[in-house]
Design a protein around this motif. Sequence first.
Motif, PDB file in Angstrom:
ATOM      1  N   LEU A  71       0.687  -1.176   0.001  1.00  0.00           N
ATOM      2  CA  LEU A  71       0.238   0.305   0.469  1.00  0.00           C
ATOM      3  C   LEU A  71       1.123   1.283   0.167  1.00  0.00           C
ATOM      4  O   LEU A  71       1.940   1.181   0.146  1.00  0.00           O
ATOM      5  N   PRO A  72       0.646   2.413  -0.284  1.00  0.00           N
ATOM      6  CA  PRO A  72       1.223   3.853  -0.342  1.00  0.00           C
ATOM      7  C   PRO A  72       1.721   4.084   0.501  1.00  0.00           C
ATOM      8  O   PRO A  72       1.289   4.128   1.552  1.00  0.00           O
ATOM      9  N   GLN A  73       2.524   4.653   1.203  1.00  0.00           N
ATOM     10  CA  GLN A  73       3.150   4.878   1.796  1.00  0.00           C
ATOM     11  C   GLN A  73       3.527   6.135   2.540  1.00  0.00           C
ATOM     12  O   GLN A  73       4.078   6.678   1.329  1.00  0.00           O
ATOM     13  N   LEU A  74       2.979   6.472   3.005  1.00  0.00           N
ATOM     14  CA  LEU A  74       2.161   8.135   3.479  1.00  0.00           C
ATOM     15  C   LEU A  74       3.202   8.632   4.401  1.00  0.00           C
ATOM     16  O   LEU A  74       3.834   7.979   5.962  1.00  0.00           O
ATOM     17  N   GLU A  75       3.655  10.150   3.950  1.00  0.00           N
ATOM     18  CA  GLU A  75       4.817  10.683   4.731  1.00  0.00           C
ATOM     19  C   GLU A  75       4.462  11.095   6.116  1.00  0.00           C
ATOM     20  O   GLU A  75       3.157  11.919   5.975  1.00  0.00           O
ATOM     21  N   LEU A  76       4.545  11.018   7.230  1.00  0.00           N
ATOM     22  CA  LEU A  76       4.158  11.465   8.764  1.00  0.00           C
ATOM     23  C   LEU A  76       4.510  12.703   8.836  1.00  0.00           C
ATOM     24  O   LEU A  76       5.357  13.471   8.249  1.00  0.00           O
ATOM     25  N   PHE A  77       3.947  14.399   9.305  1.00  0.00           N
ATOM     26  CA  PHE A  77       4.649  15.173   9.347  1.00  0.00           C
ATOM     27  C   PHE A  77       5.228  14.965  10.924  1.00  0.00           C
ATOM     28  O   PHE A  77       4.617  14.425  11.645  1.00  0.00           O
ATOM     29  N   PRO A  78       6.478  15.459  11.156  1.00  0.00           N
ATOM     30  CA  PRO A  78       7.148  15.850  12.369  1.00  0.00           C
ATOM     31  C   PRO A  78       5.994  16.053  13.735  1.00  0.00           C
ATOM     32  O   PRO A  78       6.636  15.089  14.848  1.00  0.00           O
ATOM     33  N   ARG A  79       5.185  17.201  13.336  1.00  0.00           N
ATOM     34  CA  ARG A  79       4.125  16.549  14.906  1.00  0.00           C
ATOM     35  C   ARG A  79       3.445  15.508  15.113  1.00  0.00           C
ATOM     36  O   ARG A  79       2.867  15.338  16.156  1.00  0.00           O
ATOM     37  N   GLU A  80       3.817  14.586  14.062  1.00  0.00           N
ATOM     38  CA  GLU A  80       3.074  13.487  14.113  1.00  0.00           C
ATOM     39  C   GLU A  80       3.689  12.210  15.408  1.00  0.00           C
ATOM     40  O   GLU A  80       3.656  11.173  15.405  1.00  0.00           O
ATOM     41  N   TYR A  81       5.178  13.241  14.915  1.00  0.00           N
ATOM     42  CA  TYR A  81       6.290  11.474  15.308  1.00  0.00           C
ATOM     43  C   TYR A  81       5.969  10.761  16.808  1.00  0.00           C
ATOM     44  O   TYR A  81       6.264  10.275  16.864  1.00  0.00           O
ATOM     45  N   ASP A  82       5.721  11.528  17.297  1.00  0.00           N
ATOM     46  CA  ASP A  82       5.992  11.115  19.009  1.00  0.00           C
ATOM     47  C   ASP A  82       4.407  10.299  19.612  1.00  0.00           C
ATOM     48  O   ASP A  82       4.748   9.371  19.643  1.00  0.00           O
ATOM     49  N   VAL A  83       3.435  10.942  18.884  1.00  0.00           N
ATOM     50  CA  VAL A  83       2.686  10.262  18.488  1.00  0.00           C
ATOM     51  C   VAL A  83       2.520   8.598  18.000  1.00  0.00           C
ATOM     52  O   VAL A  83       1.967   7.694  18.878  1.00  0.00           O
ATOM     53  N   ALA A  84       2.976   8.845  16.672  1.00  0.00           N
ATOM     54  CA  ALA A  84       2.784   7.438  16.176  1.00  0.00           C
ATOM     55  C   ALA A  84       4.552   6.594  16.552  1.00  0.00           C
ATOM     56  O   ALA A  84       3.925   5.628  17.276  1.00  0.00           O
ATOM     57  N   CYS A  85       5.112   7.204  17.074  1.00  0.00           N
ATOM     58  CA  CYS A  85       6.010   6.005  17.744  1.00  0.00           C
ATOM     59  C   CYS A  85       5.978   5.742  19.039  1.00  0.00           C
ATOM     60  O   CYS A  85       6.056   4.868  19.987  1.00  0.00           O
ATOM     61  N   ARG A  86       4.809   6.088  20.023  1.00  0.00           N
ATOM     62  CA  ARG A  86       3.703   5.641  21.242  1.00  0.00           C
ATOM     63  C   ARG A  86       3.332   5.037  21.139  1.00  0.00           C
ATOM     64  O   ARG A  86       3.169   3.857  21.390  1.00  0.00           O
ATOM     65  N   LEU A  87       2.058   5.202  19.757  1.00  0.00           N
ATOM     66  CA  LEU A  87       1.611   3.571  19.711  1.00  0.00           C
ATOM     67  C   LEU A  87       1.860   2.344  18.886  1.00  0.00           C
ATOM     68  O   LEU A  87       1.178   1.356  19.444  1.00  0.00           O
ATOM     69  N   PHE A  88       3.083   2.616  18.160  1.00  0.00           N
ATOM     70  CA  PHE A  88       3.990   1.595  17.509  1.00  0.00           C
ATOM     71  C   PHE A  88       5.161   1.184  18.809  1.00  0.00           C
ATOM     72  O   PHE A  88       5.959   0.511  18.297  1.00  0.00           O
ATOM     73  N   ASP A  89       5.253   2.296  19.703  1.00  0.00           N
ATOM     74  CA  ASP A  89       5.882   1.688  20.679  1.00  0.00           C
ATOM     75  C   ASP A  89       7.722   1.299  19.532  1.00  0.00           C
ATOM     76  O   ASP A  89       7.970  -0.232  20.102  1.00  0.00           O
ATOM     77  N   VAL A  90       7.896   2.707  19.653  1.00  0.00           N
ATOM     78  CA  VAL A  90       9.050   2.231  18.584  1.00  0.00           C
ATOM     79  C   VAL A  90      10.100   4.224  19.140  1.00  0.00           C
ATOM     80  O   VAL A  90       9.312   4.147  20.124  1.00  0.00           O
ATOM     81  N   PRO A  91      10.906   4.045  19.724  1.00  0.00           N
ATOM     82  CA  PRO A  91      12.271   4.815  19.820  1.00  0.00           C
ATOM     83  C   PRO A  91      12.267   5.883  19.485  1.00  0.00           C
ATOM     84  O   PRO A  91      12.141   5.969  17.524  1.00  0.00           O
ATOM     85  N   PRO A  92      11.263   6.984  19.912  1.00  0.00           N
ATOM     86  CA  PRO A  92      10.647   7.963  19.255  1.00  0.00           C
ATOM     87  C   PRO A  92      12.227   9.160  18.429  1.00  0.00           C
ATOM     88  O   PRO A  92      13.529   9.370  18.792  1.00  0.00           O
ATOM     89  N   PRO A  93      12.738   9.671  17.111  1.00  0.00           N
ATOM     90  CA  PRO A  93      13.567  10.240  16.761  1.00  0.00           C
ATOM     91  C   PRO A  93      13.852  11.294  17.345  1.00  0.00           C
ATOM     92  O   PRO A  93      12.877  12.474  18.484  1.00  0.00           O
ATOM     93  N   PRO A  94      15.057  11.795  17.570  1.00  0.00           N
ATOM     94  CA  PRO A  94      15.491  12.867  18.787  1.00  0.00           C
ATOM     95  C   PRO A  94      15.331  14.304  17.832  1.00  0.00           C
ATOM     96  O   PRO A  94      14.761  14.559  16.502  1.00  0.00           O
ATOM     97  N   ALA A  95      15.364  15.145  18.426  1.00  0.00           N
ATOM     98  CA  ALA A  95      14.970  16.690  18.661  1.00  0.00           C
ATOM     99  C   ALA A  95      15.254  17.361  17.827  1.00  0.00           C
ATOM    100  O   ALA A  95      16.935  16.977  17.843  1.00  0.00           O
ATOM    101  N   PRO A  96      15.450  18.126  16.476  1.00  0.00           N
ATOM    102  CA  PRO A  96      16.442  18.492  15.302  1.00  0.00           C
ATOM    103  C   PRO A  96      17.249  19.379  16.504  1.00  0.00           C
ATOM    104  O   PRO A  96      16.472  20.345  16.683  1.00  0.00           O
ATOM    105  N   GLU A  97      18.429  19.542  16.269  1.00  0.00           N
ATOM    106  CA  GLU A  97      19.247  20.635  16.133  1.00  0.00           C
ATOM    107  C   GLU A  97      19.134  21.649  15.790  1.00  0.00           C
ATOM    108  O   GLU A  97      18.739  22.298  15.121  1.00  0.00           O
ATOM    109  N   VAL A  98      19.338  23.148  16.070  1.00  0.00           N
ATOM    110  CA  VAL A  98      18.626  24.332  16.339  1.00  0.00           C
ATOM    111  C   VAL A  98      20.247  25.395  16.081  1.00  0.00           C
ATOM    112  O   VAL A  98      20.710  25.191  17.452  1.00  0.00           O
ATOM    113  N   GLY A  99      20.744  25.166  15.530  1.00  0.00           N
ATOM    114  CA  GLY A  99      22.227  26.413  15.294  1.00  0.00           C
ATOM    115  C   GLY A  99      21.821  27.252  14.723  1.00  0.00           C
ATOM    116  O   GLY A  99      21.124  28.320  13.972  1.00  0.00           O
TER     117      GLY A  99
END
Length: 290
Positions: free
Chosen positions: A262-290
């Motif tokens: 099936l088509p793989q739909l790209e998630l928006f960054p604001r969805e990462y945390d809730v998606a990782c909690r739902l799937f029980d996978v480690p969330p990605p680190p927050a992007p560095e601000v330079g």
Amino acid sequence: MSRVTYQPSGKLHWGWLALWSALPFAVAIFLGALTYGALRLGILFLLVAGLLAGSLIGGANWMAVRGAHCRGRVPAAFVGAIAALLYFVAYFQAGIVRDLGWAGIARFDLLPAYVQMRMESDLIISNNLPVRNKDRRPNPRANWGLMAVDMLIVTGLAMLYSGAAAMRPYCESQQSWLKSKMIYCRGDYYGDLRRRISAGPVVSSLGDLERVTSREPGDLILMLYYCPRIRYPGRPVEMYMALGEYQGERDQVMLRGKIWNLPQLELFPREYDVACRLFDVPPPPAPEVG
């Protein structure tokens, strides 16, 4: 805000692909010689040998494509086709070696005439398929036909595995293949969630889903594609999700196959945390601000 569907970039490093291609090529040559010996001993039927060899060569192609980080379906399929060709060259060349000894291992000039001779005189059909006629005679037309089917099987499987490996979601910014995890959920209808996903971010909708282990018809099937590790902390991360609907035990295997395609739909960054909690996978680190 439109949601992007994953499409392979087609990028590859020709040097790495050439290096990794040695794996399926070596496997194909070994299996070709092994198949010749197995058929002569009557251990395998021709088409069964083709299915086994095609699957093993395809598995080696899968490893090569992933190891070379090849996201181009055409180059990946080309590697599979070359591996299949080497399999049949090795199969017939093994016969030349049997007739001439090790001096014939490099006599590729004899290969066209040898193949023609084998097709006209070999008892491939009678040796590999049940027959009632005790007077077994060579059948060149049947030999060519069976060999053509066997070539289609081996080549098709080798190219299928290669192309499928290149189509798997890849995170370009992290330069790594995405890992996948499938779960079943309850709490929303497939059609409703599908429409919300198409409309924009679905943070609240994903957060309201209930993950279940006992499946029931109508439950959602979700597949998450995520980075197993972060190679470059300063770069963004890509995550994708595929969505399907479970329809019952009889369709379980079919749907498991469908969810991968099936088509793989790209998630928006604001969805990462809730998606990782739902799937029980480690969330990605927050992007560095330079």
